[in-house]
Design an enzyme around this catalytic site. Structure first.
Site, mmCIF file in Angstrom:
data_model
loop_
_atom_site.group_PDB
_atom_site.id
_atom_site.type_symbol
_atom_site.label_atom_id
_atom_site.label_comp_id
_atom_site.label_asym_id
_atom_site.label_seq_id
_atom_site.Cartn_x
_atom_site.Cartn_y
_atom_site.Cartn_z
ATOM 1 N N GLU A 50 63.846 80.887 100.926
ATOM 2 C CA GLU A 50 64.519 79.976 101.852
ATOM 3 C C GLU A 50 63.714 79.861 103.146
ATOM 4 O O GLU A 50 63.441 80.869 103.789
ATOM 5 C CB GLU A 50 65.931 80.505 102.145
ATOM 6 N N LEU A 79 69.089 76.853 98.722
ATOM 7 C CA LEU A 79 69.627 78.034 99.403
ATOM 8 C C LEU A 79 70.523 78.828 98.446
ATOM 9 O O LEU A 79 71.739 78.709 98.488
ATOM 10 C CB LEU A 79 70.430 77.547 100.625
ATOM 11 N N ALA A 80 69.922 79.611 97.582
ATOM 12 C CA ALA A 80 70.699 80.360 96.601
ATOM 13 C C ALA A 80 69.859 81.527 96.084
ATOM 14 O O ALA A 80 68.858 81.324 95.397
ATOM 15 C CB ALA A 80 71.115 79.451 95.444
ATOM 16 N N GLU A 81 70.273 82.729 96.425
ATOM 17 C CA GLU A 81 69.441 83.897 96.131
ATOM 18 C C GLU A 81 69.383 84.231 94.640
ATOM 19 O O GLU A 81 68.352 84.669 94.142
ATOM 20 C CB GLU A 81 69.935 85.118 96.925
ATOM 21 N N PHE A 104 67.373 87.921 104.379
ATOM 22 C CA PHE A 104 67.873 89.148 104.996
ATOM 23 C C PHE A 104 68.427 90.052 103.904
ATOM 24 O O PHE A 104 68.941 89.566 102.888
ATOM 25 C CB PHE A 104 68.997 88.850 106.004
ATOM 26 N N ASP A 105 68.350 91.363 104.157
ATOM 27 C CA ASP A 105 68.872 92.376 103.235
ATOM 28 C C ASP A 105 70.217 92.026 102.600
ATOM 29 O O ASP A 105 70.393 92.092 101.393
ATOM 30 C CB ASP A 105 68.989 93.712 103.983
ATOM 31 N N GLY A 106 71.179 91.629 103.448
ATOM 32 C CA GLY A 106 72.524 91.371 102.945
ATOM 33 C C GLY A 106 72.581 90.194 101.994
ATOM 34 O O GLY A 106 73.532 90.042 101.229
ATOM 35 N N PHE A 107 71.536 89.356 102.022
ATOM 36 C CA PHE A 107 71.521 88.185 101.145
ATOM 37 C C PHE A 107 71.036 88.550 99.742
ATOM 38 O O PHE A 107 70.995 87.703 98.857
ATOM 39 C CB PHE A 107 70.634 87.072 101.703
ATOM 40 N N PRO A 110 74.057 88.496 96.606
ATOM 41 C CA PRO A 110 74.338 87.426 95.626
ATOM 42 C C PRO A 110 73.346 87.404 94.465
ATOM 43 O O PRO A 110 73.610 86.756 93.458
ATOM 44 C CB PRO A 110 74.216 86.135 96.457
ATOM 45 N N HIS A 150 73.049 91.299 108.189
ATOM 46 C CA HIS A 150 71.637 91.152 108.553
ATOM 47 C C HIS A 150 71.028 92.496 108.946
ATOM 48 O O HIS A 150 69.981 92.540 109.566
ATOM 49 C CB HIS A 150 71.469 90.178 109.728
#
Lengths: 347, 337
Positions: A50, A79-81, A104-107, A110, A150
């Site tokens: 992204e 925009l889709a991990e 980011f880590d938290g992403f 998904p 994040h």
């Protein structure tokens, strides 16, 4: 070939008469340069994710790559991990080495299904016929007062998954060489970049990578070993500096590879110092510190003078920016941990 | 694709072989030869018809766990395919690179994104001399169409114009849940419009219609026009798997009513009416299918377990000290067994 705006400056150093190529740069520049050289070296490598194309990534790690290598080799995805990681699997099956970025880590959450059930298993499922050369870059850990999701530390989660390898660099030199190394290997590597260290400068020896695998003793000492990775390495070095004023000589071990863990290097250091404090940002319970402590128990039980101490984040959701300095192990908390192992008395 | 007589007969032979093998595999499970199986009974036309279109010299197919008919149509060794159901090896023992069939996928919608990645990679390699591209075909069902990865895959493929054929077998049931509880409006194909993607809904029990629709989809993708979705309307005549009991969620009357005419019987009737084949041909096709079934059964029976070392051998291309140590310990301790 290296862009002028990267502010890299070559320093002349002449130890033992050998010409060395040492450049001072930030970790962001080091990573950017590693990607630049990887794309140059291997035409089957791709960088995508992204905002990594035109923008150069929200941390500018991929800055200038699309301009140089074109939008086939370096491209923005929707925009889709899960899509990004699932696509990496298919690209690997078609012979490409993907270097995707999860912003980011938290992403990464998904995309867990694709990372765990597919990337970690396709080599196994296909009996080694379909390797997964995927180097997943994840800006990781906390310390930048970012929004929720994040500032996560996912190393234990990734390290627990069969088929994945995990590494986290602590300095620009490590970042440059580890990324180039990871991106040349045939197995999937989760590359955890300590985002709070992106802008810290350091010397990168471009020619001398040093040992790429295993851990590294970054400061020698004899009273206790501090085991750390990512951003916690520099904090532990600070602590060691302070402790030295009181005559306490701490060894700092940069674990570097979180899977596989360098059990021998770990045991060698702790066998010498006979005490260990493991420091990480992630929550304590089932964190990687538990694995480190278990390895030390297995290998150094007879020589240990104190139980392995863990100085870690807490078993709480990563807090908002105002509280993150309370959460991330700080100098005082690490010093308390050291005090506990030094003052421990049996029975 | 204009199907000649030989091709029509070949399709029939394939469907009969698949029917025979599918029924046989259920028996193997009942007899204790294999622990489980996911029958594709009733989906022979959809599977054989679509698999028949694949060019195994350049395309690549991403199956689920219910694509035996596709595998057979692509020429995959059926003992190696069935090995996954014998619990020999997840993914099956066939070579995915050589057969052009990805390892069997147990995650619902798990491999659909892989097809998009593969197809994008093929596109990056550039077209062949005639300007066409290899195509990735990926299978999923009406149940899987509820998964988020399906949305991501269709969106990625459409945005990137990846040469993908999304082949949906809408077989009416996701284990116990009927299509209307998965797909409002009943059509997965209708969703394609939202992605700016071509789609077609086809009678999935009409093998000729499936071949034609799939061929058109392949041509579209091959020429670089982006992905296509083909929705084959069919019916899962059997249970979800050999562990399933459809009696708990549908009656036999409902099955008879909803299933429609059997696709194999329907094709036989059509070939006969069109004068393409006669009773002797049908008898001969059935005999060949039975002979194949015997051969595959013998092969499955003869399949031994893989050596335990393989648990460790294929985790990585480059193993780790910790894994090597676990393998060493396993060897040492299992020697006493």
């Amino acid at each position: 070939m290296y862009k002028d705006n990267q502010e890299g400056t070559t320093m002349e150093m002449e130890p033992a008469g050998a010409a060395v190529n040492v450049v001072e740069m930030s970790m962001q520049q080091a990573l950017n340069r590693a990607l630049m050289e990887t794309l140059e070296r291997d035409p089957k490598t791709l960088v995508f994710g992204e905002d990594v194309g035109r923008l150069g990534g929200v941390f500018r790690i991929t800055d200038g790559l699309q301009a140089k290598f074109g939008s086939d080799r370096v491209f923005d995805t929707p925009l889709a991990e899960s899509g990004i990681l699932g696509m990496s699997v298919g690209l690997a099956m078609a012979g490409w080495h993907s270097i995707p970025e999860v912003q980011f880590d938290g992403f990464a959450y998904p995309a867990i299904n694709q990372i765990v059930c597919q990337i970690g298993r396709m080599n196994y499922r296909s009996r080694g016929i379909m390797p997964m050369p995927i180097t997943l870059r994840v800006p990781s850990f906390g310390g930048i007062r970012a929004p929720e999701h994040h500032g996560e530390s996912l190393e234990a989660l990734f390290a627990h998954v069969p088929g994945l390898k995990v590494v986290s660099p602590s300095t620009p030199h490590e970042a440059y060489h580890q990324l180039k190394y990871a991106a040349s290997r045939p197995d999937p590597v989760i590359f955890m970049e300590p985002k709070s260290r992106y802008w810290q400068k350091g010397e990168v020896d471009l020619d001398n990578a040093g040992e790429r695998t295993g851990s590294a003793v970054v400061r020698e000492g004899k009273h206790a070993t501090l085991v750390a990775w990512g951003a916690m390495v520099s904090r532990c070095l600070q602590v060691a500096e302070l402790a030295a004023e009181d005559g306490i000589e701490l060894e700092v071990l940069d674990l570097r590879w979180l899977k596989p863990i360098d059990a021998e290097g770990l045991a060698a250091s702790v066998s010498k110092t006979r005490r260990a404090v493991v420091v990480h940002e992630a929550p304590r319970t089932s964190g990687l510190g538990a694995e480190v402590a278990a390895i030390i128990n297995e290998r150094c039980f007879r020589t240990l003078r104190a139980p392995v101490e863990r100085v870690t984040g807490f078993d709480v959701p990563y807090p908002s920016g105002d509280l993150e300095d309370e959460y991330i192990p700080n100098i005082d908390r690490i010093l308390f941990g050291i005090q506990r192992v030094l003052e421990y008395r049996r029975g | 694709m204009n199907l000649g007589k030989d091709q029509l007969r070949e399709l029939y032979r394939l469907m009969v072989a698949v029917r025979q093998l599918d029924r046989s595999a259920v028996s193997w499970q009942r007899q204790g030869l294999i622990p489980g199986y996911a029958p594709e009974l009733g989906q022979e036309a959809a599977q054989v018809g679509s698999g028949y279109v694949v060019d195994t010299t350049r395309d690549f197919v991403f199956p689920t766990y219910r694509e035996m008919g596709v595998a057979r149509a692509m020429g995959v060794d059926m003992v190696e395919y069935m090995s996954t159901h014998k619990a020999t090896w997840h993914g099956g023992l066939y070579n995915p690179a050589e057969t052009r069939l990805a390892p069997i996928q147990a995650v619902v919608a798990g491999s659909v994104l892989h097809a998009v990645g593969w197809a994008h990679g093929a596109r990056l390699n550039g077209p062949a001399d005639d300007g066409t591209y290899p195509v990735a075909m990926t299978y999923f069902g009406d149940g899987a169409s509820s998964q988020g990865d399906i949305h991501e895959a269709m969106n990625f493929a459409a945005v990137m114009k990846a040469p993908v054929v999304f082949f949906v077998q809408n077989n009416g049931w996701a284990i116990s849940v009927p299509t209307e509880r998965q797909v409002a409006g009943g059509s997965v194909a209708a969703r394609a419009a939202g992605y700016g993607m071509e789609s077609v809904q086809v009678d999935g029990d009409d093998v000729v219609a499936v071949v034609e629709a799939t061929s058109r989809a392949f041509a579209h993708a091959r020429e670089g026009n982006g992905p296509v979705l083909v929705e084959a309307m069919t019916y899962r005549r059997g249970p979800h798997s050999t562990s399933d009991d459809p009696g708990r969620y549908r009656t036999l009357d409902e099955e008879r009513n909803d299933a429609g005419e059997d696709p194999v019987e329907r094709f036989r009737r059509q070939l006969e009416a069109d004068g393409v084949a006669d009773a002797a041909f049908f008898a001969e096709a059935l005999e060949a299918a039975k002979a194949e079934e015997e051969q595959v059964r013998a092969g499955v029976e003869a399949l031994g377990s893989r050596p335990g070392t393989e648990m460790f051998d294929y985790v990585f291309q480059e193993s780790t000290p910790a894994l090597d140590e676990q393998a060493r310990q396993w060897r040492e301790e299992s020697e006493h067994v």
